[in-house]
Design a protein around this motif. Structure first.
Motif: not given
Length: 194
Positions: A12-13, A46-49, A142-144, A173-174
């Motif tokens: 997204i960013y 994505v800082a998830a692992k 949706f993300y937030d 989705r944009r």
């Protein structure tokens, strides 16, 4: 001093890592410390692992990092904290404040820069109510929608005697993003003194 940055990737960013690095360097420049520290970085997806974050931190600490700064959540911070306890080094967690920590108390070698999202949500809501607004619409991406503000906002509204009259969550989705439904509701509610 050697400072290591754990930089996330975001669909997204896309420029998030670059902006964080540039912002950190600019902050050092603004306080007159430009060039005084060695700055190293590593991507953490994505800082998830947690295991990947642990490996990056361990490598940085073995290479002599004094401070590690990471855009990670409290769950990841707790997972890697033993590295910082045993090394005596410092972890600075740039948590957006949208996650609830599982641990109680504090982590001895970790400092959290967080809760700004929740605090701002609460302060803005209280200010609006002080100015006489009592009926609110809650809209977010949706993300937030899955993070703290979607809890803090209605709680702050209700605490001060207000009400949420409409909830709206946008598409992730944009190309599917639209505020038309929200605009229609606001236009119709204006006639009803929303």
């Amino acid at each position: 001093m050697k400072i290591a940055l754990l930089l996330p990737r975001s669909v997204i960013y896309p420029s998030m890592s670059f902006d964080m690095m540039d912002g950190f360097k600019q902050a050092l420049k603004n306080i007159g410390l430009e060039g005084h520290h060695e700055i190293v970085s590593a991507g953490i997806g994505v800082a998830a692992k947690h295991e990947e974050i642990y490996e990056r931190c361990e490598q940085f600490l073995l290479e002599g990092a004094d401070i590690i700064i990471g855009y990670i959540n409290p769950i990841s911070a707790e997972f890697i904290h033993s590295l910082f306890e045993s090394s005596g080094k410092t972890l600075i967690v740039l948590d957006s404040g949208y996650h609830f920590p599982n641990f109680q108390g504090r982590l001895s070698n970790a400092y959290f820069i967080s809760l700004q999202g929740g605090l701002c949500t609460r302060v803005i809501t209280h200010k609006a109510i002080e100015e006489g607004h009592k009926n609110f619409a809650f809209t977010c991406s949706f993300y937030d929608a899955g993070y703290r503000p979607s809890y803090i906002y209605p709680a702050a509204v209700e605490e001060k005697g207000g009400a949420i009259g409409f909830n709206h969550v946008t598409s992730l989705r944009r190309e599917d993003f639209t505020l038309a439904h929200l605009q229609n509701i606001l236009n119709s509610k204006k006639k009803l003194q929303f």
